[in-house]
Structure formats: C-alpha cells, structure tokens
Write an enzyme that holds these catalytic residues in place. Structure first.
Site, PDB file in Angstrom:
ATOM      1  N   GLY A  48       0.991   5.303   3.343  1.00  0.00           N
ATOM      2  CA  GLY A  48       0.935   4.170   3.104  1.00  0.00           C
ATOM      3  C   GLY A  48      -0.433   3.602   4.684  1.00  0.00           C
ATOM      4  O   GLY A  48      -0.759   2.725   4.307  1.00  0.00           O
ATOM      5  N   GLU A 102      -0.478   3.875  12.051  1.00  0.00           N
ATOM      6  CA  GLU A 102       0.889   3.889  10.920  1.00  0.00           C
ATOM      7  C   GLU A 102       0.547   2.049  10.293  1.00  0.00           C
ATOM      8  O   GLU A 102       0.064   0.992  10.672  1.00  0.00           O
ATOM      9  CB  GLU A 102       2.269   3.633  11.748  1.00  0.00           C
ATOM     10  CG  GLU A 102       2.768   4.585  11.746  1.00  0.00           C
ATOM     11  CD  GLU A 102       3.836   4.565  10.056  1.00  0.00           C
ATOM     12  OE1 GLU A 102       2.819   4.648   9.339  1.00  0.00           O
ATOM     13  OE2 GLU A 102       4.969   5.559  10.331  1.00  0.00           O
ATOM     14  N   ASP A 103       0.970   2.077   8.620  1.00  0.00           N
ATOM     15  CA  ASP A 103       0.673   1.071   8.138  1.00  0.00           C
ATOM     16  C   ASP A 103       1.682   0.239   8.792  1.00  0.00           C
ATOM     17  O   ASP A 103       1.340  -1.484   8.592  1.00  0.00           O
ATOM     18  CB  ASP A 103       1.227   1.007   6.708  1.00  0.00           C
ATOM     19  CG  ASP A 103       2.364   2.016   6.256  1.00  0.00           C
ATOM     20  OD1 ASP A 103       2.828   2.490   6.936  1.00  0.00           O
ATOM     21  OD2 ASP A 103       3.046   1.603   4.926  1.00  0.00           O
ATOM     22  N   LYS A 134       7.697  -5.621  11.855  1.00  0.00           N
ATOM     23  CA  LYS A 134       8.919  -6.329  11.409  1.00  0.00           C
ATOM     24  C   LYS A 134       9.866  -6.306  12.411  1.00  0.00           C
ATOM     25  O   LYS A 134      10.646  -5.565  12.814  1.00  0.00           O
ATOM     26  CB  LYS A 134       9.678  -6.039  10.659  1.00  0.00           C
ATOM     27  CG  LYS A 134       8.594  -5.804   9.022  1.00  0.00           C
ATOM     28  CD  LYS A 134       9.737  -5.806   7.881  1.00  0.00           C
ATOM     29  CE  LYS A 134       8.764  -5.743   6.461  1.00  0.00           C
ATOM     30  NZ  LYS A 134       9.521  -4.413   5.365  1.00  0.00           N
ATOM     31  N   VAL A 156       6.353  -6.136   1.872  1.00  0.00           N
ATOM     32  CA  VAL A 156       5.677  -6.683   1.978  1.00  0.00           C
ATOM     33  C   VAL A 156       4.761  -5.182   0.576  1.00  0.00           C
ATOM     34  O   VAL A 156       5.101  -4.085   1.039  1.00  0.00           O
ATOM     35  CB  VAL A 156       4.433  -6.828   2.783  1.00  0.00           C
ATOM     36  CG1 VAL A 156       4.802  -8.081   3.964  1.00  0.00           C
ATOM     37  CG2 VAL A 156       4.921  -5.247   3.667  1.00  0.00           C
ATOM     38  N   ASP A 162       3.071   0.023  -0.748  1.00  0.00           N
ATOM     39  CA  ASP A 162       3.598   0.397  -1.962  1.00  0.00           C
ATOM     40  C   ASP A 162       4.745   0.375  -2.415  1.00  0.00           C
ATOM     41  O   ASP A 162       5.880  -0.509  -1.548  1.00  0.00           O
ATOM     42  CB  ASP A 162       3.000   2.050  -2.121  1.00  0.00           C
ATOM     43  CG  ASP A 162       4.454   2.682  -1.877  1.00  0.00           C
ATOM     44  OD1 ASP A 162       4.528   2.270  -0.883  1.00  0.00           O
ATOM     45  OD2 ASP A 162       5.721   3.137  -2.798  1.00  0.00           O
ATOM     46  N   ARG A 168      -1.083  -0.093  -4.036  1.00  0.00           N
ATOM     47  CA  ARG A 168      -1.390   0.128  -2.387  1.00  0.00           C
ATOM     48  C   ARG A 168      -3.306  -0.374  -2.858  1.00  0.00           C
ATOM     49  O   ARG A 168      -4.298  -0.416  -1.954  1.00  0.00           O
ATOM     50  CB  ARG A 168      -1.842   2.078  -2.740  1.00  0.00           C
ATOM     51  CG  ARG A 168      -0.082   2.364  -2.739  1.00  0.00           C
ATOM     52  CD  ARG A 168       0.072   3.618  -1.665  1.00  0.00           C
ATOM     53  NE  ARG A 168       0.946   4.779  -1.840  1.00  0.00           N
ATOM     54  CZ  ARG A 168       1.047   4.882  -1.227  1.00  0.00           C
ATOM     55  NH1 ARG A 168       1.558   3.623  -0.384  1.00  0.00           N
ATOM     56  NH2 ARG A 168       3.135   5.516  -1.580  1.00  0.00           N
TER      57      ARG A 168
END
Ligand code: XMP
Ligand code: MG
Length: 178
Positions: A48, A102-103, A134, A156, A162, A168
C-alpha cells in the site's frame, strides 16, 4: 469527480490529488528539517505505501536511504497468537535513524505487533510516517509521528490503497459511498 466502481462497491471522491501532493510536501519538509545530517533509513511497508513512499522520498533534499518490506501475518503458537514477520528486511537497523512509511494506520495492530522486532535491533530512533490515520479505529495504540490526514473510519482506496487488489493506480483517494 464522480463516484467510481471498484469490484462490487461504489466509492466517492474524498482527497484530491492536489491535497495529497501538498500534504506529502509538508511531511517531506518536516522530515528534511528533523533529519538533516542524520542519514535516515526509510522502511516502506508494501504494497500500500509504494506511492506515498516514492512521492515522499522524491521530495527529500537530505541524505537518506530507503528499503522495502512486506509484512506477513500468520497464526503462531497459542501463546504467541498472530505473528508478524517482515519479508525483505535486509538493512542493519543498529544505530540508524529509522522511519517506517505506511499508507494507513487503522486498528494499529500491524505496527503494534511489528515494532518490537525493530526495537530489538536497537535503532538510534524509530518513527512512523503514515499518510492516513483512522483515530476512531485504533485498538492497539501506536504513536504516529508524521500523519498526512486523520480520517473517519471508512474504507478508502486509491493512491496505492486497494480494494481486493484494485484501485491502487487512482491518483485521488476515494472512500466507500453509503
Ligand atoms: P491495521 O489495522 O493493522 O491495518 O492498522 C493496517 C493495514 O490494513 C489495511 N487497511 C486498509 N486498506 N483501505 C485500504 O485499502 C482502508 O481503508 C484500510 N484500512 C486498513 C492497510 O493495508 C494497512 O496497512
Ligand atoms: Mg499496508
């Protein structure tokens, strides 16, 4: 921009490409400032984070290194519960200033379980940069040092993230429509 369909679900526009770009620039500026002369080692968590990591890294003007890992989760023994292992972690972390990229941090479980393994290698410092966070979803507290956007607890996609493999390549971030 209007709704899009990914597999069986509909997603609505949420974060524009421009707002993402501006935020990545902001984080890069902070890191340029905080890590000048520290030769930080970035460890991007695939899949991600690939787009965020690339855009962030391009904007760094300081000396910096980057490496990529995949985290695999599997059931260990009863006592250890879920074990998370890093695939491709070839860098020596001892004495390094490490930044995990991190994504998204959702429940925090992945990083909460994985970070102790990194601390074990005794890096000089260990910080986390996450494009998305989040707060309402957090179960395992993780201190995220550089946050792009704090977002509500909705799924999301886009900009590396994804839904079952798709989405993506979208330049914007979309969220699940009601
Ligand atoms: P935890 O709960 O361990 O989760 O913090 C982190 C990982 O879960 C994935 N994730 C998402 N992927 N849209 C996605 O495409 C989302 O809204 C989402 N929330 C969590 C992601 O791989 C992340 O690294
Ligand atoms: Mg991820």
């Amino acid at each position: 921009m209007s709704k899009i369909r990914v597999h069986d679900k509909f997603f609505e526009p949420y974060l524009s490409a421009t707002s993402i770009e501006e935020k990545v620039e902001l984080i890069a500026n902070q890191i340029n400032h905080d890590y000048a002369d520290k030769n930080p080692l970035f460890i991007a968590v695939l899949n991600g984070s690939f787009m965020f990591a690339a855009d962030l890294f391009k904007r760094l003007t300081i000396e910096a290194e980057i490496s990529f890992i995949k985290l695999a989760s599997y059931k260990g023994t009863k006592s250890s519960g879920h074990v998370i292992t890093a695939i491709g972690l070839d860098a020596e972390l001892y004495g390094r200033n490490v930044v995990i990229v991190e994504d998204i941090v959702d429940t925090g479980k992945t990083l909460h379980k994985f970070l102790p393994q990194l601390h074990h290698q005794q890096p000089a410092s260990l910080k986390i940069a996450a494009l998305l966070y989040k707060p309402e979803a957090v179960i395992y507290p993780v201190a995220v040092d550089y946050v792009g956007f704090s977002i509500p607890n909705k799924f999301v996609v886009g900009y590396g993230l994804d839904y079952n493999g798709l989405g993506r390549n979208i330049k914007e971030i979309y969220r699940l429509a009601d």
